[in-house]
Design a protein around this motif. Structure first.
Motif, PDB file in Angstrom:
ATOM      1  N   GLY A 230      40.327  31.014  40.670  1.00 59.70           N
ATOM      2  CA  GLY A 230      40.842  29.868  39.944  1.00 59.70           C
ATOM      3  C   GLY A 230      42.248  29.503  40.392  1.00 59.70           C
ATOM      4  N   LEU A 231      43.083  30.508  40.539  1.00 59.17           N
ATOM      5  CA  LEU A 231      44.471  30.263  40.937  1.00 59.17           C
ATOM      6  C   LEU A 231      44.549  29.711  42.358  1.00 59.17           C
ATOM      7  CD1 LEU A 231      46.180  33.464  39.501  1.00 59.17           C
ATOM      8  CD2 LEU A 231      46.525  31.110  38.734  1.00 59.17           C
ATOM      9  N   SER A 232      43.730  30.300  43.228  1.00 65.48           N
ATOM     10  CA  SER A 232      43.720  29.845  44.615  1.00 65.48           C
ATOM     11  C   SER A 232      43.456  28.360  44.668  1.00 65.48           C
ATOM     12  CB  SER A 232      42.622  30.551  45.404  1.00 65.48           C
ATOM     13  OG  SER A 232      42.910  31.907  45.526  1.00 65.48           O
ATOM     14  N   MET A 233      42.444  27.942  43.921  1.00 66.16           N
ATOM     15  CA  MET A 233      42.056  26.540  43.970  1.00 66.16           C
ATOM     16  C   MET A 233      43.149  25.669  43.395  1.00 66.16           C
ATOM     17  SD  MET A 233      37.998  26.506  43.381  1.00 66.16           S
ATOM     18  CE  MET A 233      38.042  24.891  44.114  1.00 66.16           C
ATOM     19  N   LYS A 234      43.618  26.051  42.232  1.00 65.02           N
ATOM     20  CA  LYS A 234      44.576  25.188  41.557  1.00 65.02           C
ATOM     21  C   LYS A 234      45.902  25.090  42.295  1.00 65.02           C
ATOM     22  CE  LYS A 234      46.800  23.878  37.402  1.00 65.02           C
ATOM     23  NZ  LYS A 234      46.835  23.890  35.947  1.00 65.02           N
ATOM     24  N   TYR A 235      46.395  26.216  42.796  1.00 71.35           N
ATOM     25  CA  TYR A 235      47.728  26.203  43.402  1.00 71.35           C
ATOM     26  C   TYR A 235      47.701  26.294  44.917  1.00 71.35           C
ATOM     27  CZ  TYR A 235      49.244  26.906  38.607  1.00 71.35           C
ATOM     28  OH  TYR A 235      49.462  26.758  37.268  1.00 71.35           O
ATOM     29  N   HIS A 236      46.513  26.291  45.489  1.00 69.59           N
ATOM     30  CA  HIS A 236      46.393  26.390  46.940  1.00 69.59           C
ATOM     31  C   HIS A 236      47.117  27.602  47.482  1.00 69.59           C
ATOM     32  CE1 HIS A 236      44.633  22.416  46.802  1.00 69.59           C
ATOM     33  NE2 HIS A 236      45.641  22.048  46.043  1.00 69.59           N
ATOM     34  N   PHE A 237      47.017  28.682  46.772  1.00 74.80           N
ATOM     35  CA  PHE A 237      47.624  29.930  47.183  1.00 74.80           C
ATOM     36  C   PHE A 237      46.552  30.764  47.870  1.00 74.80           C
ATOM     37  CE2 PHE A 237      51.338  32.618  46.176  1.00 74.80           C
ATOM     38  CZ  PHE A 237      52.268  31.659  45.823  1.00 74.80           C
ATOM     39  N   LYS A 238      46.902  31.384  48.973  1.00 79.23           N
ATOM     40  CA  LYS A 238      45.984  32.311  49.594  1.00 79.23           C
ATOM     41  C   LYS A 238      46.366  33.694  49.085  1.00 79.23           C
ATOM     42  CE  LYS A 238      44.293  33.955  54.030  1.00 79.23           C
ATOM     43  NZ  LYS A 238      44.313  35.310  53.399  1.00 79.23           N
ATOM     44  N   ILE A 239      45.612  34.209  48.141  1.00 80.72           N
ATOM     45  CA  ILE A 239      45.982  35.458  47.482  1.00 80.72           C
ATOM     46  C   ILE A 239      45.389  36.650  48.208  1.00 80.72           C
ATOM     47  CG2 ILE A 239      45.685  36.789  45.365  1.00 80.72           C
ATOM     48  CD1 ILE A 239      45.709  34.108  43.875  1.00 80.72           C
ATOM     49  N   ASP A 240      46.213  37.658  48.503  1.00 79.68           N
ATOM     50  CA  ASP A 240      45.630  38.809  49.158  1.00 79.68           C
ATOM     51  C   ASP A 240      45.922  40.133  48.482  1.00 79.68           C
ATOM     52  OD1 ASP A 240      47.912  38.306  51.865  1.00 79.68           O
ATOM     53  OD2 ASP A 240      48.208  39.486  50.071  1.00 79.68           O
ATOM     54  N   ASN A 241      46.572  40.093  47.369  1.00 81.06           N
ATOM     55  CA  ASN A 241      46.751  41.331  46.631  1.00 81.06           C
ATOM     56  C   ASN A 241      47.218  41.025  45.219  1.00 81.06           C
ATOM     57  OD1 ASN A 241      46.632  44.106  46.372  1.00 81.06           O
ATOM     58  ND2 ASN A 241      47.709  44.440  48.301  1.00 81.06           N
ATOM     59  N   HIS A 242      47.195  42.018  44.394  1.00 80.10           N
ATOM     60  CA  HIS A 242      47.690  41.806  43.041  1.00 80.10           C
ATOM     61  C   HIS A 242      48.209  43.123  42.511  1.00 80.10           C
ATOM     62  CE1 HIS A 242      43.550  43.250  42.099  1.00 80.10           C
ATOM     63  NE2 HIS A 242      44.256  43.975  41.257  1.00 80.10           N
ATOM     64  N   MET A 243      48.859  43.056  41.391  1.00 79.96           N
ATOM     65  CA  MET A 243      49.466  44.249  40.839  1.00 79.96           C
ATOM     66  C   MET A 243      49.520  44.122  39.335  1.00 79.96           C
ATOM     67  SD  MET A 243      53.311  45.127  41.481  1.00 79.96           S
ATOM     68  CE  MET A 243      53.713  46.822  41.677  1.00 79.96           C
ATOM     69  N   ILE A 244      49.124  45.169  38.675  1.00 83.69           N
ATOM     70  CA  ILE A 244      49.211  45.179  37.219  1.00 83.69           C
ATOM     71  C   ILE A 244      50.023  46.382  36.810  1.00 83.69           C
ATOM     72  CG2 ILE A 244      47.955  45.385  35.049  1.00 83.69           C
ATOM     73  CD1 ILE A 244      45.699  43.956  36.164  1.00 83.69           C
ATOM     74  N   GLN A 245      50.976  46.169  35.967  1.00 86.52           N
ATOM     75  CA  GLN A 245      51.729  47.299  35.441  1.00 86.52           C
ATOM     76  C   GLN A 245      51.861  47.166  33.931  1.00 86.52           C
ATOM     77  OE1 GLN A 245      54.383  48.173  39.452  1.00 86.52           O
ATOM     78  NE2 GLN A 245      55.440  47.929  37.500  1.00 86.52           N
ATOM     79  N   PHE A 246      51.693  48.294  33.270  1.00 85.88           N
ATOM     80  CA  PHE A 246      51.948  48.338  31.842  1.00 85.88           C
ATOM     81  C   PHE A 246      53.254  49.076  31.636  1.00 85.88           C
ATOM     82  CE2 PHE A 246      47.396  47.633  31.798  1.00 85.88           C
ATOM     83  CZ  PHE A 246      47.224  46.799  30.695  1.00 85.88           C
ATOM     84  N   TYR A 247      54.066  48.581  30.725  1.00 80.53           N
ATOM     85  CA  TYR A 247      55.342  49.217  30.453  1.00 80.53           C
ATOM     86  C   TYR A 247      55.359  49.766  29.037  1.00 80.53           C
ATOM     87  CZ  TYR A 247      56.793  46.647  34.559  1.00 80.53           C
ATOM     88  OH  TYR A 247      56.881  46.161  35.827  1.00 80.53           O
TER      89      TYR A 247
END
Lengths: 154, 154
Positions: free
Chosen positions: A130-147
């Motif tokens: 969804g994000l790729s389409m909307k923002y034309h971002f080529k996403i190749d990784n992600h990160m989740i952190q809980f604090y």
DNA sequence: ATTATTGCAAATCGTTTGCAACTAC
DNA sequence: GTAGTTGCAAACGATTTGCAATAAT
């Protein structure tokens, strides 16, 4: 039947050459160190580890190499709120052993968790699309952190 | 009928006193700046902004105050891979306007997105619960970032 | 031979700290 | 009056950089 060339175990040489870079001992040494652990190593820790086998490699080279590796998407740069940057092979980070982090706000303790990940990954893939389409971002990784606060610090 | 005391608009004074700290002009000024924007400001940007109204407040105080605010969970410290730390009111970060980030690996551009969040939040709450139980972590915030290339950098 | 890469030491820059003056309470 | 707080300048530590020497192609 054509042989599949694998070069230095991962086709590293070709990958570097393909980007116009050279395949050097320093680079191999640093990738070896990163490959040998699942830890999130700081530049200095990597330097110390590399030093054991190659005492002539300098700290500046480690920094320069890490920068290059980040740019090449070979390693992922992580931040856990202690000042230094930490590095992890992107391959380690994104493979089936994919993990996320729990960070203690007080003592800085880090827990890697791999449970509860499947659902996350599924959702993230959808979001990613969804994000790729909307923002034309080529996403190749992600990160989740809980604090929060670890058991000891509560 | 009892009046609800709100103090400085958010009960800041009480919140500080409750932690054994004093409610000072510097602290108010810094919180005001953070309250007035949705940006992720660096310490120096906050300092510059505070300076406009209170030229006597020093950079060191800004750093000390931000550290305190992070410890009090009033602000969230963020990292986007440029060297400086960035700060955002936790309230802004965690409220209904809750958002996550898309970070461009090349130019550092940051996009905040709020779409696709509902599903995320729902899942994260479940995960949070699971993690809390398993690791005895008291979780009070989380962060999701996607990394890739923005439209311009591809 | 050409050009990228490296080691070293010096420089940079965000952040922290010591200390005496100041301020909230 | 008693701490907590502050401004200033100096200190710090992670990271970067200039440059001449070295190594990869």
């Amino acid at each position: 039947m054509v042989l599949r060339l694998r070069g230095e175990g991962h086709g590293w040489k070709g990958r570097f050459r393909g980007c116009g870079y050279r395949w050097t001992l320093s680079r191999k040494a640093i990738i070896d160190v990163l490959s040998s652990t699942k830890d999130h190593m700081s530049a200095e820790e990597i330097y110390n580890s590399v030093q054991k086998n190659y005492p002539s490699i300098g700290l500046a080279t480690v920094y320069r190499t890490l920068e290059l590796l980040v740019e090449m998407r070979v390693v992922m740069r992580l931040d856990f709120g202690d000042k230094r940057a930490r590095y992890e092979l992107a391959e380690t980070f994104s493979s089936k052993d994919h993990h996320h982090h729990l960070v203690c706000n007080r003592c800085g303790k880090i827990i890697e968790y791999t449970e509860f990940i499947e659902d996350e990954v599924e959702l993230l893939e959808k979001t990613e699309k969804g994000l790729s389409m909307k923002y034309h971002f080529k996403i190749d990784n992600h990160m989740i952190q809980f604090y929060g606060l670890c058991k000891a610090c509560q």
